[in-house]
Design a protein around this motif. Structure first.
Motif, PDB file in Angstrom:
ATOM      1  N   LEU A  13       9.814  23.986  49.274  1.00 29.00           N
ATOM      2  CA  LEU A  13      11.361  24.702  49.718  1.00 29.00           C
ATOM      3  C   LEU A  13      11.748  24.800  51.009  1.00 29.00           C
ATOM      4  CD1 LEU A  13      11.049  27.300  46.555  1.00 29.00           C
ATOM      5  CD2 LEU A  13      12.395  25.260  46.715  1.00 29.00           C
ATOM      6  N   LEU A  14      10.982  25.176  51.625  1.00 27.27           N
ATOM      7  CA  LEU A  14      11.146  25.272  53.237  1.00 27.27           C
ATOM      8  C   LEU A  14      11.485  23.995  53.880  1.00 27.27           C
ATOM      9  CD1 LEU A  14       8.563  27.664  54.423  1.00 27.27           C
ATOM     10  CD2 LEU A  14      10.868  28.169  54.388  1.00 27.27           C
ATOM     11  N   ALA A  15      11.070  23.070  53.320  1.00 28.27           N
ATOM     12  CA  ALA A  15      11.425  21.558  53.685  1.00 28.27           C
ATOM     13  C   ALA A  15      12.609  21.326  53.377  1.00 28.27           C
ATOM     14  CB  ALA A  15      10.371  20.384  53.327  1.00 28.27           C
ATOM     15  N   LEU A  16      13.028  21.662  52.083  1.00 30.72           N
ATOM     16  CA  LEU A  16      14.371  21.217  51.577  1.00 30.72           C
ATOM     17  C   LEU A  16      15.251  21.779  52.437  1.00 30.72           C
ATOM     18  CD1 LEU A  16      16.199  19.682  49.527  1.00 30.72           C
ATOM     19  CD2 LEU A  16      15.708  21.675  48.032  1.00 30.72           C
ATOM     20  N   ALA A  17      15.221  23.163  52.793  1.00 33.65           N
ATOM     21  CA  ALA A  17      16.014  24.000  53.426  1.00 33.65           C
ATOM     22  C   ALA A  17      16.230  23.833  54.684  1.00 33.65           C
ATOM     23  CB  ALA A  17      15.643  25.574  53.438  1.00 33.65           C
ATOM     24  N   ALA A  18      15.359  22.951  55.333  1.00 36.01           N
ATOM     25  CA  ALA A  18      15.140  22.331  56.770  1.00 36.01           C
ATOM     26  C   ALA A  18      16.089  21.288  56.903  1.00 36.01           C
ATOM     27  CB  ALA A  18      13.851  22.259  57.337  1.00 36.01           C
ATOM     28  N   LEU A  19      15.769  20.604  55.929  1.00 35.04           N
ATOM     29  CA  LEU A  19      16.731  19.209  55.908  1.00 35.04           C
ATOM     30  C   LEU A  19      18.036  19.446  55.606  1.00 35.04           C
ATOM     31  CD1 LEU A  19      16.594  16.095  55.569  1.00 35.04           C
ATOM     32  CD2 LEU A  19      16.451  16.332  53.137  1.00 35.04           C
ATOM     33  N   ILE A  20      18.341  20.304  54.575  1.00 41.51           N
ATOM     34  CA  ILE A  20      19.765  20.503  54.456  1.00 41.51           C
ATOM     35  C   ILE A  20      20.558  21.233  55.694  1.00 41.51           C
ATOM     36  CG2 ILE A  20      21.346  22.215  53.106  1.00 41.51           C
ATOM     37  CD1 ILE A  20      19.478  21.772  50.676  1.00 41.51           C
ATOM     38  N   THR A  21      19.765  22.176  56.384  1.00 41.49           N
ATOM     39  CA  THR A  21      20.538  22.687  57.598  1.00 41.49           C
ATOM     40  C   THR A  21      20.535  21.521  58.778  1.00 41.49           C
ATOM     41  OG1 THR A  21      19.339  24.719  57.081  1.00 41.49           O
ATOM     42  CG2 THR A  21      19.710  24.478  59.432  1.00 41.49           C
ATOM     43  N   SER A  22      19.651  20.683  58.710  1.00 40.32           N
ATOM     44  CA  SER A  22      19.500  19.564  59.673  1.00 40.32           C
ATOM     45  C   SER A  22      20.890  18.673  59.593  1.00 40.32           C
ATOM     46  CB  SER A  22      18.168  18.826  59.936  1.00 40.32           C
ATOM     47  OG  SER A  22      17.787  18.220  59.002  1.00 40.32           O
ATOM     48  N   ALA A  24      23.332  19.521  57.809  1.00 35.67           N
ATOM     49  CA  ALA A  24      24.856  20.556  58.232  1.00 35.67           C
ATOM     50  C   ALA A  24      25.013  20.467  59.768  1.00 35.67           C
ATOM     51  CB  ALA A  24      24.678  21.750  57.539  1.00 35.67           C
ATOM     52  N   GLN A  25      24.106  20.524  60.362  1.00 34.24           N
ATOM     53  CA  GLN A  25      24.261  20.407  61.931  1.00 34.24           C
ATOM     54  C   GLN A  25      24.615  18.946  62.276  1.00 34.24           C
ATOM     55  OE1 GLN A  25      20.537  21.818  63.608  1.00 34.24           O
ATOM     56  NE2 GLN A  25      21.122  24.194  63.154  1.00 34.24           N
ATOM     57  N   LEU A  26      24.112  17.924  61.716  1.00 29.07           N
ATOM     58  CA  LEU A  26      24.526  16.620  62.134  1.00 29.07           C
ATOM     59  C   LEU A  26      26.099  16.668  61.743  1.00 29.07           C
ATOM     60  CD1 LEU A  26      21.709  14.088  60.617  1.00 29.07           C
ATOM     61  CD2 LEU A  26      22.746  14.377  63.093  1.00 29.07           C
ATOM     62  N   LEU A  27      26.395  17.015  60.590  1.00 30.53           N
ATOM     63  CA  LEU A  27      27.792  17.056  60.397  1.00 30.53           C
ATOM     64  C   LEU A  27      28.815  17.685  61.368  1.00 30.53           C
ATOM     65  CD1 LEU A  27      27.755  17.433  56.520  1.00 30.53           C
ATOM     66  CD2 LEU A  27      28.442  15.276  57.694  1.00 30.53           C
ATOM     67  N   ASP A  28      28.221  18.866  61.810  1.00 29.32           N
ATOM     68  CA  ASP A  28      28.895  19.510  63.140  1.00 29.32           C
ATOM     69  C   ASP A  28      28.681  18.849  64.337  1.00 29.32           C
ATOM     70  OD1 ASP A  28      29.901  21.526  61.456  1.00 29.32           O
ATOM     71  OD2 ASP A  28      28.466  23.083  61.909  1.00 29.32           O
ATOM     72  N   ARG A  29      27.903  17.829  64.483  1.00 26.84           N
ATOM     73  CA  ARG A  29      27.743  16.936  65.674  1.00 26.84           C
ATOM     74  C   ARG A  29      27.052  18.012  66.812  1.00 26.84           C
ATOM     75  NH1 ARG A  29      30.635  13.260  64.069  1.00 26.84           N
ATOM     76  NH2 ARG A  29      32.349  12.428  64.616  1.00 26.84           N
ATOM     77  N   ALA A  30      25.790  18.651  66.190  1.00 31.91           N
ATOM     78  CA  ALA A  30      25.184  19.555  67.047  1.00 31.91           C
ATOM     79  C   ALA A  30      23.812  18.971  66.919  1.00 31.91           C
ATOM     80  CB  ALA A  30      24.824  21.066  66.276  1.00 31.91           C
ATOM     81  N   TRP A  31      23.734  17.986  67.859  1.00 34.65           N
ATOM     82  CA  TRP A  31      22.479  17.107  67.739  1.00 34.65           C
ATOM     83  C   TRP A  31      20.975  17.625  67.980  1.00 34.65           C
ATOM     84  CZ3 TRP A  31      24.088  13.248  65.347  1.00 34.65           C
ATOM     85  CH2 TRP A  31      25.312  12.862  65.615  1.00 34.65           C
ATOM     86  N   PRO A  32      21.085  18.639  68.981  1.00 40.64           N
ATOM     87  CA  PRO A  32      19.796  19.062  69.266  1.00 40.64           C
ATOM     88  C   PRO A  32      19.218  19.775  68.050  1.00 40.64           C
ATOM     89  CG  PRO A  32      20.845  19.436  71.258  1.00 40.64           C
ATOM     90  CD  PRO A  32      21.866  19.029  70.092  1.00 40.64           C
ATOM     91  N   GLY A  33      20.044  20.618  67.378  1.00 39.68           N
ATOM     92  CA  GLY A  33      19.605  21.613  65.983  1.00 39.68           C
ATOM     93  C   GLY A  33      19.352  20.486  64.979  1.00 39.68           C
ATOM     94  N   VAL A  35      18.139  17.384  65.398  1.00 45.71           N
ATOM     95  CA  VAL A  35      16.862  16.817  65.602  1.00 45.71           C
ATOM     96  C   VAL A  35      15.796  17.914  65.441  1.00 45.71           C
ATOM     97  CG1 VAL A  35      15.547  15.762  67.480  1.00 45.71           C
ATOM     98  CG2 VAL A  35      17.722  15.070  66.991  1.00 45.71           C
ATOM     99  N   LEU A  36      15.853  18.766  65.774  1.00 45.15           N
ATOM    100  CA  LEU A  36      14.861  20.096  65.640  1.00 45.15           C
ATOM    101  C   LEU A  36      14.533  20.121  63.951  1.00 45.15           C
ATOM    102  CD1 LEU A  36      15.366  22.603  68.420  1.00 45.15           C
ATOM    103  CD2 LEU A  36      13.520  21.059  68.179  1.00 45.15           C
ATOM    104  N   GLY A  37      15.671  20.127  63.439  1.00 45.71           N
ATOM    105  CA  GLY A  37      15.720  20.533  61.671  1.00 45.71           C
ATOM    106  C   GLY A  37      14.856  19.399  61.152  1.00 45.71           C
ATOM    107  N   LEU A  38      15.247  18.180  61.514  1.00 41.80           N
ATOM    108  CA  LEU A  38      14.490  16.917  61.030  1.00 41.80           C
ATOM    109  C   LEU A  38      13.032  17.042  61.472  1.00 41.80           C
ATOM    110  CD1 LEU A  38      16.956  14.233  61.580  1.00 41.80           C
ATOM    111  CD2 LEU A  38      16.613  15.436  59.407  1.00 41.80           C
ATOM    112  N   ALA A  39      12.728  17.315  62.588  1.00 43.02           N
ATOM    113  CA  ALA A  39      11.298  17.371  63.040  1.00 43.02           C
ATOM    114  C   ALA A  39      10.642  18.528  62.255  1.00 43.02           C
ATOM    115  CB  ALA A  39      11.086  17.876  64.604  1.00 43.02           C
ATOM    116  N   LEU A  40      11.285  19.757  61.913  1.00 44.33           N
ATOM    117  CA  LEU A  40      10.462  20.648  61.093  1.00 44.33           C
ATOM    118  C   LEU A  40      10.421  20.401  59.938  1.00 44.33           C
ATOM    119  CD1 LEU A  40       9.630  23.772  60.774  1.00 44.33           C
ATOM    120  CD2 LEU A  40      11.919  24.363  60.366  1.00 44.33           C
TER     121      LEU A  40
END
Length: 78
Positions: A13-22, A24-33, A35-40
Motif C-alpha cells: 500500500l505504501l508503494a502504491l501511494a508513493a507511485l501515485i504521489t510521484s 501526480a508530481q510528474l503531472l505538476d512537472r515537479a521532477w525532483p519530487g 524522481v524521489l517518489g519513484l525511487a521510494l
C-alpha cells in the motif's frame, strides 16, 4: 511480532501511494519530487520481494521438518 502478510500488505500500500504521489508530481512537472517518489516506490517493492522470499524459505523449511517428522513416525509405528 508483525506477521509477514501484514508487513507485505502495508509495504504494498505504501508503494502504491508513493507511485501515485510521484505520478501526480510528474503531472505538476515537479521532477525532483517525482524522481524521489519513484525511487521510494522501487525500494518499497524490493522490500515486498524480500518478505515474499523469506516467507517462501520458511515454508520450505517447515515442509522439510514435516516430512522428517512423518518419516520418523512411520519408522516408529512399523
Amino acid at each position: 511480532m508483525i506477521s509477514a502478510r501484514l508487513r507485505y500488505t502495508s509495504l504494498s500500500l505504501l508503494a502504491l501511494a508513493a507511485l501515485i504521489t510521484s505520478l501526480a508530481q510528474l503531472l505538476d512537472r515537479a521532477w525532483p519530487g517525482a524522481v524521489l517518489g519513484l525511487a521510494l516506490t522501487v525500494v518499497l517493492l524490493l522490500g515486498c520481494r524480500r518478505i515474499r522470499r523469506t516467507a517462501e524459505r520458511h515454508q520450505h523449511e517447515q515442509c522439510r521438518e514435516l516430512e522428517a517428522l512423518r518419516a520418523s513416525t512411520e519408522r516408529t509405528s512399523i
